[in-house]
Enzyme design. Structure first.
Site, PDB file in Angstrom:
ATOM      1  N   HIS A   1       6.080  -0.179  -2.253  1.00  0.00           N
ATOM      2  CA  HIS A   1       5.440   0.505  -3.476  1.00  0.00           C
ATOM      3  C   HIS A   1       5.773   1.952  -3.244  1.00  0.00           C
ATOM      4  CE1 HIS A   1       3.329  -3.379  -4.934  1.00  0.00           C
ATOM      5  NE2 HIS A   1       4.598  -3.602  -5.294  1.00  0.00           N
TER       6      HIS A   1
ATOM      7  N   GLY B   1      -5.375  -9.291   2.798  1.00  0.00           N
ATOM      8  CA  GLY B   1      -6.013  -8.164   1.865  1.00  0.00           C
ATOM      9  C   GLY B   1      -5.254  -8.125   0.385  1.00  0.00           C
ATOM     10  N   THR B   2      -4.542  -9.095   0.068  1.00  0.00           N
ATOM     11  CA  THR B   2      -3.858  -8.807  -1.159  1.00  0.00           C
ATOM     12  C   THR B   2      -4.055  -9.921  -2.358  1.00  0.00           C
ATOM     13  OG1 THR B   2      -1.838  -8.842  -2.519  1.00  0.00           O
ATOM     14  CG2 THR B   2      -1.726  -9.972  -0.360  1.00  0.00           C
ATOM     15  N   SER B   3      -4.414  -9.616  -3.459  1.00  0.00           N
ATOM     16  CA  SER B   3      -4.986 -10.405  -4.558  1.00  0.00           C
ATOM     17  C   SER B   3      -3.675 -11.392  -4.909  1.00  0.00           C
ATOM     18  CB  SER B   3      -5.180  -9.685  -5.686  1.00  0.00           C
ATOM     19  OG  SER B   3      -4.467  -8.838  -6.388  1.00  0.00           O
TER      20      SER B   3
ATOM     21  N   ASN C   1       0.735  -1.044  -0.078  1.00  0.00           N
ATOM     22  CA  ASN C   1      -0.124  -0.034  -0.111  1.00  0.00           C
ATOM     23  C   ASN C   1       0.920   1.367  -0.100  1.00  0.00           C
ATOM     24  OD1 ASN C   1      -2.139  -1.731   0.060  1.00  0.00           O
ATOM     25  ND2 ASN C   1      -2.548  -1.285   2.312  1.00  0.00           N
ATOM     26  N   VAL C   2       0.393   2.310  -0.627  1.00  0.00           N
ATOM     27  CA  VAL C   2       0.953   3.615  -0.632  1.00  0.00           C
ATOM     28  C   VAL C   2       0.276   4.644   0.178  1.00  0.00           C
ATOM     29  CG1 VAL C   2       1.743   2.805  -2.993  1.00  0.00           C
ATOM     30  CG2 VAL C   2      -0.159   4.146  -2.807  1.00  0.00           C
TER      31      VAL C   2
ATOM     32  N   CYS D   1      15.716  16.273 -12.409  1.00  0.00           N
ATOM     33  CA  CYS D   1      16.904  16.159 -11.519  1.00  0.00           C
ATOM     34  C   CYS D   1      16.714  15.088 -10.271  1.00  0.00           C
ATOM     35  CB  CYS D   1      16.888  17.694 -10.550  1.00  0.00           C
ATOM     36  SG  CYS D   1      15.620  18.011  -9.606  1.00  0.00           S
TER      37      CYS D   1
ATOM     38  N   ASN E   1      -8.422 -12.915   3.840  1.00  0.00           N
ATOM     39  CA  ASN E   1      -8.860 -12.211   2.373  1.00  0.00           C
ATOM     40  C   ASN E   1     -10.357 -12.383   2.627  1.00  0.00           C
ATOM     41  OD1 ASN E   1      -9.607 -11.429  -0.364  1.00  0.00           O
ATOM     42  ND2 ASN E   1      -7.362 -11.389  -0.525  1.00  0.00           N
TER      43      ASN E   1
HETATM   44  P1  NAD Z   1      -5.696  -5.573  -5.080  1.00  0.00           P
HETATM   45  O1  NAD Z   1      -6.587  -4.731  -5.516  1.00  0.00           O
HETATM   46  O2  NAD Z   1      -5.198  -6.247  -6.347  1.00  0.00           O
HETATM   47  O3  NAD Z   1      -6.505  -6.776  -4.199  1.00  0.00           O
HETATM   48  C1  NAD Z   1      -7.178  -6.479  -3.103  1.00  0.00           C
HETATM   49  C2  NAD Z   1      -7.616  -7.781  -2.320  1.00  0.00           C
HETATM   50  O4  NAD Z   1      -7.989  -7.348  -1.027  1.00  0.00           O
HETATM   51  C3  NAD Z   1      -8.421  -8.593  -3.209  1.00  0.00           C
HETATM   52  O5  NAD Z   1      -7.896  -9.869  -3.016  1.00  0.00           O
HETATM   53  C4  NAD Z   1      -9.669  -8.515  -2.173  1.00  0.00           C
HETATM   54  O6  NAD Z   1     -10.468  -9.868  -2.132  1.00  0.00           O
HETATM   55  C5  NAD Z   1      -9.064  -8.277  -0.908  1.00  0.00           C
HETATM   56  N1  NAD Z   1      -9.833  -7.421   0.141  1.00  0.00           N
HETATM   57  C6  NAD Z   1     -10.957  -6.338  -0.290  1.00  0.00           C
HETATM   58  N2  NAD Z   1     -11.446  -6.035   0.942  1.00  0.00           N
HETATM   59  C7  NAD Z   1     -10.735  -6.621   1.836  1.00  0.00           C
HETATM   60  C8  NAD Z   1     -11.091  -6.709   3.550  1.00  0.00           C
HETATM   61  N3  NAD Z   1     -11.886  -5.932   3.941  1.00  0.00           N
HETATM   62  N4  NAD Z   1     -10.309  -7.518   4.037  1.00  0.00           N
HETATM   63  C9  NAD Z   1      -9.491  -8.501   3.387  1.00  0.00           C
HETATM   64  N5  NAD Z   1      -9.287  -8.538   2.090  1.00  0.00           N
HETATM   65  C10 NAD Z   1     -10.014  -7.710   1.579  1.00  0.00           C
HETATM   66  O7  NAD Z   1      -4.550  -4.949  -4.240  1.00  0.00           O
HETATM   67  P2  NAD Z   1      -3.128  -5.553  -4.145  1.00  0.00           P
HETATM   68  O8  NAD Z   1      -3.142  -7.113  -3.999  1.00  0.00           O
HETATM   69  O9  NAD Z   1      -2.516  -4.644  -2.801  1.00  0.00           O
HETATM   70  O10 NAD Z   1      -2.206  -5.201  -5.304  1.00  0.00           O
HETATM   71  C11 NAD Z   1      -2.454  -3.991  -6.201  1.00  0.00           C
HETATM   72  C12 NAD Z   1      -1.460  -2.607  -6.287  1.00  0.00           C
HETATM   73  O11 NAD Z   1      -2.317  -1.661  -5.965  1.00  0.00           O
HETATM   74  C13 NAD Z   1      -0.331  -2.844  -5.146  1.00  0.00           C
HETATM   75  O12 NAD Z   1       0.809  -2.834  -5.866  1.00  0.00           O
HETATM   76  C14 NAD Z   1      -0.709  -1.244  -4.391  1.00  0.00           C
HETATM   77  O13 NAD Z   1       0.608  -0.553  -4.478  1.00  0.00           O
HETATM   78  C15 NAD Z   1      -1.772  -0.761  -5.086  1.00  0.00           C
HETATM   79  N6  NAD Z   1      -2.777   0.045  -4.359  1.00  0.00           N
HETATM   80  C16 NAD Z   1      -2.617   0.380  -3.033  1.00  0.00           C
HETATM   81  C17 NAD Z   1      -3.771   0.896  -2.496  1.00  0.00           C
HETATM   82  C18 NAD Z   1      -3.549   1.552  -1.061  1.00  0.00           C
HETATM   83  O14 NAD Z   1      -2.348   2.148  -0.822  1.00  0.00           O
HETATM   84  N7  NAD Z   1      -4.477   1.609  -0.020  1.00  0.00           N
HETATM   85  C19 NAD Z   1      -5.167   0.987  -3.001  1.00  0.00           C
HETATM   86  C20 NAD Z   1      -5.316   0.441  -3.972  1.00  0.00           C
HETATM   87  C21 NAD Z   1      -4.126  -0.206  -4.951  1.00  0.00           C
HETATM   88 ZN    ZN Z   2      13.734  18.752 -10.790  1.00  0.00          ZN
END
Ligand code: NAD
Ligand code: ZN
Length: 236
Positions: free
Chosen positions: A115, A183-185, A98-99, A126, A209
């Site tokens: 990330h 919470g990551t795909s 997450n960012v 620069c 998840n």
């Molecule tokens: P993703 O969007 O691909 O997947 C999200 C996952 O979270 C899914 O598997 C979903 O089923 C699950 N999910 C949704 N709600 C949930 C909950 N309440 N509890 C548990 N699980 C839950 O996200 P990812 O795998 O992080 O990859 C996508 C990329 O997107 C990353 O590289 C990231 O940098 C970026 N991203 C970051 C943010 C943030 O900073 N909050 C938001 C969106 C995307």
């Molecule tokens: Zn600059």
């Protein structure tokens, strides 16, 4: 659930990998499993160097919109539970894709931001990096004092991860007795590759998840549900 609670109680070293799902209950949209979020574009088509080269204004409009959502978001019970777990385990690393910065806001200390951060900007000329929390941005696309375009301080699809942070994430994963995947795909590499490293190093891998992922049947325990509910239960 009971078994995982016991494992955590006795763990000496825990590594956690979080994704967008852990912030979903804070109102931050995830990339996948959601649609119609923003205009007609898919996030995967906007978070790339090509997209930025083609249309920096469009990419910045999207980041500005995400920044405005994240600015209003607060950590949820899942973030707080991970910060609490860190206090109880001798060695603890929180690796996040997450960012949004919500882990730090909830009190987590040892956070590895694979990330980058949505609040950072970096000059394409620069290379100077700085933090800019203004949202909405006064000028889109924003420019550096040197005149070149600024870009978001995040890692886009197709870009390398910051090497030191990745190294630390690998080391933490190798030494973990328990690896939590929250919470990551689990399809964005190399981050998802940490799961294989964890398994190969003998860690117990636990996934939280709301839905099964490609990894769910290859790990030790899959806990289906929202991280904001399950994480507090795990440490209660
Ligand atoms: P993703 O969007 O691909 O997947 C999200 C996952 O979270 C899914 O598997 C979903 O089923 C699950 N999910 C949704 N709600 C949930 C909950 N309440 N509890 C548990 N699980 C839950 O996200 P990812 O795998 O992080 O990859 C996508 C990329 O997107 C990353 O590289 C990231 O940098 C970026 N991203 C970051 C943010 C943030 O900073 N909050 C938001 C969106 C995307
Ligand atoms: Zn600059």
């Amino acid at each position: 659930m009971h078994a995982v609670r016991e494992w955590l109680k006795h763990a000496r070293s825990v590594a956690v990998l979080t994704g967008a799902g852990v912030s979903a209950e804070s109102g931050v949209p995830t990339f996948r499993g959601n649609n119609g979020l923003w205009k007609r574009y898919r996030p995967e088509d906007l978070a790339t160097p090509d997209a930025f080269a083609r249309d920096p204004k469009l990419v910045w409009e999207w980041y500005d919109w995400r920044r405005s959502l994240i600015a209003q978001a607060k950590p949820n019970e899942g973030h707080y539970a991970l910060a609490e777990l860190e206090k109880r385990v001798p060695s603890f690393s929180l690796i996040t894709q997450n960012v949004d910065g919500l882990h730090e806001l909830s009190g987590s200390r040892n956070v590895l931001n694979l990330h980058g951060s949505i609040w950072k900007v970096r000059c394409t000329g620069c290379e100077r990096e700085s933090v800019d929390r203004q949202t909405p941005l006064p000028e889109i696309p924003p420019k550096c004092e040197c005149g070149a375009l600024l870009r978001p301080g995040v890692v886009w699809f197709g870009e390398a991860l910051p090497p030191r942070i990745w190294q630390d994430a690998e080391t933490a994963t190798r030494s973990a007795d328990i690896f939590l995947l929250v919470g990551t795909s689990a399809i964005v590499y190399p981050a998802a590759g940490l799961v294989q490293i964890a398994k190969a190093s003998g860690a117990r891998v636990v996934e939280i998840n709301i839905a099964e992922t490609v990894l769910s049947d290859r790990i030790d325990e899959f806990l289906q549900g929202r991280s904001g509910e399950l994480l507090p239960q795990l440490i209660a």
